[in-house]
Design a protein around this motif. Structure first.
Motif, PDB file in Angstrom:
ATOM      1  N   TYR A 193      -6.624   3.806  -3.910  1.00 19.97           N
ATOM      2  CA  TYR A 193      -6.723   1.777  -3.270  1.00 19.97           C
ATOM      3  C   TYR A 193      -8.512   1.941  -3.420  1.00 19.97           C
ATOM      4  O   TYR A 193      -8.545   0.663  -3.470  1.00 19.97           O
ATOM      5  CB  TYR A 193      -6.959   2.355  -1.777  1.00 19.97           C
ATOM      6  CG  TYR A 193      -5.098   2.567  -1.786  1.00 19.97           C
ATOM      7  CD1 TYR A 193      -4.023   1.403  -1.971  1.00 19.97           C
ATOM      8  CD2 TYR A 193      -5.035   3.678  -0.963  1.00 19.97           C
ATOM      9  CE1 TYR A 193      -3.721   2.529  -2.221  1.00 19.97           C
ATOM     10  CE2 TYR A 193      -3.629   4.635  -1.249  1.00 19.97           C
ATOM     11  CZ  TYR A 193      -2.465   3.925  -1.524  1.00 19.97           C
ATOM     12  OH  TYR A 193      -1.538   4.062  -1.248  1.00 19.97           O
ATOM     13  N   GLY A 219       0.479  -1.525   0.120  1.00 22.76           N
ATOM     14  CA  GLY A 219      -0.214  -0.373   0.472  1.00 22.76           C
ATOM     15  C   GLY A 219       0.627   0.929  -0.083  1.00 22.76           C
ATOM     16  O   GLY A 219       0.793   2.103  -0.094  1.00 22.76           O
ATOM     17  N   CYS A 239      -6.880   8.889  -1.682  1.00 18.15           N
ATOM     18  CA  CYS A 239      -6.393   7.340  -1.589  1.00 18.15           C
ATOM     19  C   CYS A 239      -7.838   6.628  -1.968  1.00 18.15           C
ATOM     20  O   CYS A 239      -7.361   5.245  -2.881  1.00 18.15           O
ATOM     21  CB  CYS A 239      -6.671   7.189  -0.266  1.00 18.15           C
ATOM     22  SG  CYS A 239      -5.716   7.991   0.703  1.00 18.15           S
ATOM     23  N   ARG A 274     -12.025   3.914   2.640  1.00 19.10           N
ATOM     24  CA  ARG A 274     -10.394   3.862   3.653  1.00 19.10           C
ATOM     25  C   ARG A 274     -10.599   3.694   4.661  1.00 19.10           C
ATOM     26  O   ARG A 274     -11.422   4.902   4.775  1.00 19.10           O
ATOM     27  CB  ARG A 274      -9.371   4.586   2.286  1.00 19.10           C
ATOM     28  CG  ARG A 274      -9.108   4.015   1.076  1.00 19.10           C
ATOM     29  CD  ARG A 274      -8.816   2.297   0.880  1.00 19.10           C
ATOM     30  NE  ARG A 274      -9.514   1.389   0.367  1.00 19.10           N
ATOM     31  CZ  ARG A 274      -9.098   0.289   0.077  1.00 19.10           C
ATOM     32  NH1 ARG A 274      -7.880  -0.066   0.501  1.00 19.10           N
ATOM     33  NH2 ARG A 274      -9.870  -0.344   0.614  1.00 19.10           N
ATOM     34  N   ASN A 296       2.596   1.576  -3.575  1.00 20.04           N
ATOM     35  CA  ASN A 296       1.664   2.465  -4.721  1.00 20.04           C
ATOM     36  C   ASN A 296       1.192   3.816  -4.359  1.00 20.04           C
ATOM     37  O   ASN A 296       0.752   4.813  -4.765  1.00 20.04           O
ATOM     38  CB  ASN A 296       0.055   1.643  -4.035  1.00 20.04           C
ATOM     39  CG  ASN A 296       0.085   0.415  -4.809  1.00 20.04           C
ATOM     40  OD1 ASN A 296       0.853  -0.105  -5.808  1.00 20.04           O
ATOM     41  ND2 ASN A 296      -0.981  -0.539  -3.585  1.00 20.04           N
TER      42      ASN A 296
END
Length: 421
Positions: A245, A23, A241, A249, A26
């Motif tokens: 993702y 994560g 985010c 979140r 990324n």
């Protein structure tokens, strides 16, 4: 090669480095501000926890140019998914002051994933398998304000941003040490609610490592710690985010010198918290000698004892800390190297243990619940051996298995004779 340590940008394989490290990688690829750091694969963490000098040297080389102090956090392969979160089970070690202290902190993180509480949680969620414990090592910020943000309300499911914030390091918020300031924003960043908390302490870094709880000046206890500009920055981070993702979140963030940093971004789960630890002790000195004093292993020859001793890893417990708890899931056996511990069952004191004493060997065989509670009455250092490492060795080595079976048979015979007398 599976034993790897790489910059976040190269941490692409969750099966090697865990979801947290990937994560962060990324985030770097999407241009988000992340404190610099490296990701350690699970196999490398195993080697470091076991005292492998070459693995420790590889870690030292990787963090040589990383500004100190450090935060050392778990990144287990199966932690923090949408269905299960190991928050509160896996350790974070904050303010590791020098590179030389990092291997010990990595060992403590490894042990947290093999603790009774983590094993019990694994059993509860159907993940009773050996954990692969990746680790991330980052430069620790010294933030003015930090906290958490949910891109969807975690309780009501409303399509809005929920932010909780406090002074200093974000551990004050995630560990529940303060009543944080509470903010709600709509998706466009419009402030829907501002609610001041009672932020009586701020978690700060100590000059020589570790953290402490600083008393907040009275005027700041109920003063809102985020202004409109900072809230707008957080609204922008939420959008970034989600783009990177996906929805729902759970974000940990910090602001230092006017800049917003992303510390972690994971799927929304429940039961979030974090814990911190004092810096650990040095590696074990004589694991073979420690094993040879244990009745369960006394019939093994030197070579067989050395095979098992290579699997031992040291673990440190603070005075008053519970080592194992009656009724909890079990997967580790311990030999006391220094210090003392008290044993109790059903609230009744049974025994006091000291150097050379051991407990939990049955967990190496059945992984069943603990039959007693053991609490450190002084600073306690143990050698530990986990079910995950012991079982493959026994499955491959019939001679060791037969001697241990004989040792168990002797114990059973003595127990039966005691009952019949």
């Amino acid at each position: 090669m599976k034993q790897q340590v790489v910059p976040f940008a190269k941490a692409r394989d969750a099966a090697l480095f865990g979801s947290k490290a990937v994560g962060l990688g990324n985030a770097v690829h999407h241009g988000l501000a992340v404190p610099p750091g490296v990701a350690l694969s699970g196999d490398l963490v195993d080697a470091i926890a076991g005292g492998d000098e070459k693995a420790i040297e590889r870690l030292a080389a990787a963090i040589a140019d990383l500004p100190a102090p450090f935060a050392v956090r778990s990144s287990a392969v199966d932690e923090d998914g949408a269905a299960a979160s190991f928050a509160g089970q896996h350790l974070t070690v904050l303010n590791v002051h020098t590179p030389a202290d990092v291997p010990g902190a990595v060992r403590e993180v490894w042990w947290s994933a093999n603790s009774d509480s983590a094993i019990t949680y694994r059993q509860k969620v159907g993940l009773f398998t050996r954990p692969s414990v990746g680790v991330v090592v980052q430069t620790l910020l010294n933030p003015d304000v930090a906290g958490v943000m949910f891109t969807e309300h975690p309780v009501t499911g409303a399509d809005e941003r929920l932010i909780e914030a406090s002074w200093g390091l974000g551990e004050a918020v995630v560990a529940g040490l303060v009543v944080p300031d509470h903010f709600r924003l709509d998706r466009a960043g419009l402030v829907l609610e501002r609610k001041p908390g009672r932020k009586r302490i701020a978690v700060r870094s100590l000059p020589n490592g570790g953290t402490f709880e600083e008393q907040v000046p009275a005027a700041q206890v109920t003063q809102l710690c985020l202004d409109d500009t900072q809230l707008a920055s957080l609204a922008g981070l939420a959008l970034q985010c989600e783009k990177a993702y996906g929805p729902r979140r759970d974000i940990e963030w910090a602001m230092q010198d006017g800049r917003l940093y992303l510390l972690q971004c994971r799927a929304v789960t429940t039961g979030q918290s974090r814990s911190e630890a004092a810096l650990p002790s040095p590696p074990p000195r004589d694991p073979v000698g420690a094993l040879q004093r244990v009745r369960f292993f006394v019939d093994l020859d030197r070579r067989q004892t050395e095979q098992i001793a290579r699997l031992l890893k040291q673990r440190h417990f603070a005075q008053g800390e519970t080592v194992i708890r009656e009724g909890s899931g079990a997967a580790a056996f311990f030999i006391i190297e220094s210090g003392e511990a008290a044993v109790s069952s059903k609230g009744v004191s049974i025994n006091t243990l000291g150097p050379g004493d051991h407990f939990g060997e049955i967990a190496l065989i059945d992984g069943g619940p603990r039959s007693a509670t053991v609490v450190a009455t002084t600073e306690l250092v143990c050698y530990g051996l986990t079910f995950w490492e012991f079982r493959p060795l026994i499955e491959r080595n019939g001679a060791i298995a037969w001697k241990l079976l004989q040792a168990l048979a002797k114990r059973l015979r003595v127990a039966e004779q005691g009952q019949s007398s």
